[in-house]
Design a protein around this motif. Structure first.
Motif, mmCIF file in Angstrom:
data_model
loop_
_atom_site.group_PDB
_atom_site.id
_atom_site.type_symbol
_atom_site.label_atom_id
_atom_site.label_comp_id
_atom_site.label_asym_id
_atom_site.label_seq_id
_atom_site.Cartn_x
_atom_site.Cartn_y
_atom_site.Cartn_z
ATOM 1 N N ARG A 126 13.652 5.575 16.886
ATOM 2 C CA ARG A 126 14.113 3.979 17.146
ATOM 3 C C ARG A 126 13.359 3.441 15.796
ATOM 4 N N THR A 127 12.235 3.642 15.358
ATOM 5 C CA THR A 127 11.770 3.200 14.091
ATOM 6 C C THR A 127 11.275 4.382 13.205
ATOM 7 N N GLY A 128 11.260 3.827 11.751
ATOM 8 C CA GLY A 128 10.604 5.003 10.891
ATOM 9 C C GLY A 128 11.155 4.788 9.530
ATOM 10 N N HIS A 129 11.106 5.760 8.580
ATOM 11 C CA HIS A 129 11.524 5.804 7.245
ATOM 12 C C HIS A 129 11.858 7.058 6.789
ATOM 13 N N LEU A 130 12.938 7.230 5.925
ATOM 14 C CA LEU A 130 13.353 8.426 5.551
ATOM 15 C C LEU A 130 13.839 8.028 4.049
ATOM 16 N N CYS A 131 13.277 9.013 3.385
ATOM 17 C CA CYS A 131 13.474 8.873 1.755
ATOM 18 C C CYS A 131 14.189 10.167 1.244
ATOM 19 N N ILE A 132 15.582 10.155 0.748
ATOM 20 C CA ILE A 132 16.119 11.305 0.435
ATOM 21 C C ILE A 132 16.243 11.283 -1.431
ATOM 22 N N GLY A 133 15.857 12.550 -1.751
ATOM 23 C CA GLY A 133 15.989 12.798 -3.195
ATOM 24 C C GLY A 133 17.441 13.191 -3.633
ATOM 25 N N SER A 134 18.015 12.782 -4.504
ATOM 26 C CA SER A 134 19.367 13.143 -4.740
ATOM 27 C C SER A 134 19.768 12.729 -6.445
ATOM 28 N N SER A 135 20.827 13.432 -6.781
ATOM 29 C CA SER A 135 21.458 13.280 -8.190
ATOM 30 C C SER A 135 22.419 12.063 -7.978
ATOM 31 N N ARG A 136 22.671 11.293 -9.050
ATOM 32 C CA ARG A 136 23.936 10.296 -8.899
ATOM 33 C C ARG A 136 25.190 10.663 -8.187
ATOM 34 N N THR A 137 25.884 12.112 -8.519
ATOM 35 C CA THR A 137 26.880 12.744 -8.175
ATOM 36 C C THR A 137 26.747 13.075 -6.770
ATOM 37 N N ARG A 138 25.672 13.637 -6.302
ATOM 38 C CA ARG A 138 25.590 14.035 -4.932
ATOM 39 C C ARG A 138 25.535 12.710 -3.911
ATOM 40 N N SER A 139 24.865 11.619 -4.469
ATOM 41 C CA SER A 139 24.918 10.523 -3.729
ATOM 42 C C SER A 139 26.211 9.788 -3.368
ATOM 43 N N SER A 140 26.948 9.944 -4.647
ATOM 44 C CA SER A 140 28.377 9.294 -4.494
ATOM 45 C C SER A 140 29.456 10.077 -3.645
ATOM 46 N N CYS A 141 29.283 11.372 -3.810
ATOM 47 C CA CYS A 141 30.213 12.268 -3.236
ATOM 48 C C CYS A 141 29.939 13.277 -2.168
ATOM 49 N N TYR A 142 28.654 13.091 -1.697
ATOM 50 C CA TYR A 142 28.249 13.860 -0.610
ATOM 51 C C TYR A 142 27.445 13.081 0.614
ATOM 52 N N LEU A 143 26.644 11.764 0.096
ATOM 53 C CA LEU A 143 25.830 11.191 1.054
ATOM 54 C C LEU A 143 26.323 9.853 1.595
ATOM 55 N N THR A 144 27.627 9.423 0.944
ATOM 56 C CA THR A 144 28.008 8.163 1.605
ATOM 57 C C THR A 144 28.074 8.157 2.983
ATOM 58 N N GLN A 145 29.230 9.168 3.600
ATOM 59 C CA GLN A 145 29.618 8.889 4.949
ATOM 60 C C GLN A 145 28.295 9.327 5.825
ATOM 61 N N PRO A 146 27.679 10.344 5.336
ATOM 62 C CA PRO A 146 26.332 10.718 6.268
ATOM 63 C C PRO A 146 25.405 9.559 6.366
ATOM 64 N N ILE A 147 25.246 8.669 5.254
ATOM 65 C CA ILE A 147 24.242 7.445 5.397
ATOM 66 C C ILE A 147 25.049 6.478 6.606
ATOM 67 N N ILE A 148 26.119 6.431 6.494
ATOM 68 C CA ILE A 148 26.853 5.164 7.386
ATOM 69 C C ILE A 148 26.819 5.751 8.834
#
Length: 301
Positions: free
Chosen positions: A90-112
């Motif tokens: 219900r609450t909390g914080h999550l920090c993910i380490g990534s490169s620019r490429t993986r942020s743009s190509c892999y993380l976008t939909q999972p973040i949403i």
């Protein structure tokens, strides 16, 4: 001397090497920061920093203090993670380490998707180089980071995510693409790297893993493409390829996940290039939170 404000101040000075830079990062005045450090040194009866050197160097007492302060920092992070699990996301914080490429190509939909499912979790992505991401994992600065195997040593634990393949990207107006009517063919046709001798080529900078793959292919095929530019990222190289500057190496993750304005033409390599195993890496002795495990489950879908 164990007040959080105080040990965070010491850690920031140790990281930045100057009081002025640390003060900016801490959003305090330099005199205020200097007084804080002086107060700690007075209580300890020892100097923490050798002020005769630039950047500032830790004294033996400073090394002991920083080591213990980092342990306190990690303990605090563990407390936050483990108690956050009790909230059932219900609450909390999550920090993910990534490169620019993986942020743009892999993380976008999972973040949403994650935000829609767990709107109370504050989600943050820290983009760094692979080496910096490894340091972030060990320091506990991120819950997990997207890294490649092999990992440096047994202090890392990992959850496999996917395997990446290396492909060739060729400008659509290049004769190699025109052979197929400048329209992508599926499955991707194959092409030998040896065909690229003296062809304009965009390689990645020497610190990037894809640059090593380029060098290995050159050696394997005795081929010498004409390197016209060294890019900082696969995304930059791919965009320059699309604009017609030259041929480059890309990953199938980029091909699938990047929002192409006009995609280049892609080939499978005839040469054997080992697939790269992407993993969610975290500290073996660190708690992997419920939020982190839930996000990783989205990545594995």
């Amino acid at each position: 001397m164990i007040d959080e404000h105080e040990w965070r101040s010491v850690l920031q000075v140790a990281e930045d090497g100057t009081f002025s830079a640390a003060a900016k990062h801490l959003y305090v005045s330099q005199p205020s920061l200097s007084q804080c450090i002086k107060k700690i040194e007075t209580e300890l009866g020892e100097h923490l920093f050798d002020r005769s050197q630039t950047p500032l160097q830790l004294t033996p007492a400073g090394e002991v203090y920083v080591d213990k302060a980092r342990r306190i920092q990690r303990l605090k992070q563990e407390i936050i993670k483990e108690t956050a699990d009790l909230s059932e996301l219900r609450t909390g914080h999550l920090c993910i380490g990534s490169s620019r490429t993986r942020s743009s190509c892999y993380l976008t939909q999972p973040i949403i998707d994650f935000h829609r499912s767990y709107p109370g979790i504050h989600l943050q992505v820290c983009e760094h180089s692979l080496q910096e991401l490894k340091e972030d994992v060990l320091a506990g600065n991120v819950d997990f980071a997207l890294l490649y195997e092999p990992l440096p040593d047994a202090s890392f634990a990992a959850i496999p995510l996917l395997k990446e393949r290396t492909l060739l990207a060729v400008p659509m107006d290049h004769p190699l693409a025109k052979k197929y009517g400048s329209k992508q063919v599926l499955p991707y046709p194959t092409l030998s790297f040896a065909r690229l001798h003296k062809e304009p080529f965009i390689r990645l900078q020497s610190t990037r893993r894809m640059s090593r793959i380029f060098s290995e292919l050159c050696q394997q095929t005795q081929c010498e493409p004409d390197v016209v530019f060294e890019a900082n990222s696969i995304i930059d190289a791919a965009e320059l390829c699309t604009a017609g500057l030259g041929i480059t190496l890309v990953t199938d993750m980029l091909v699938r996940g990047w929002h192409w304005r006009k995609a280049p033409f892609f080939f499978e390599l005839e040469e054997q290039v080992p697939e790269r195993q992407l993993v969610a890496a975290y500290g073996r002795n660190q708690h992997l939170s419920h939020a982190a495990r839930s996000f990783i489950a989205l990545l594995k879908r």
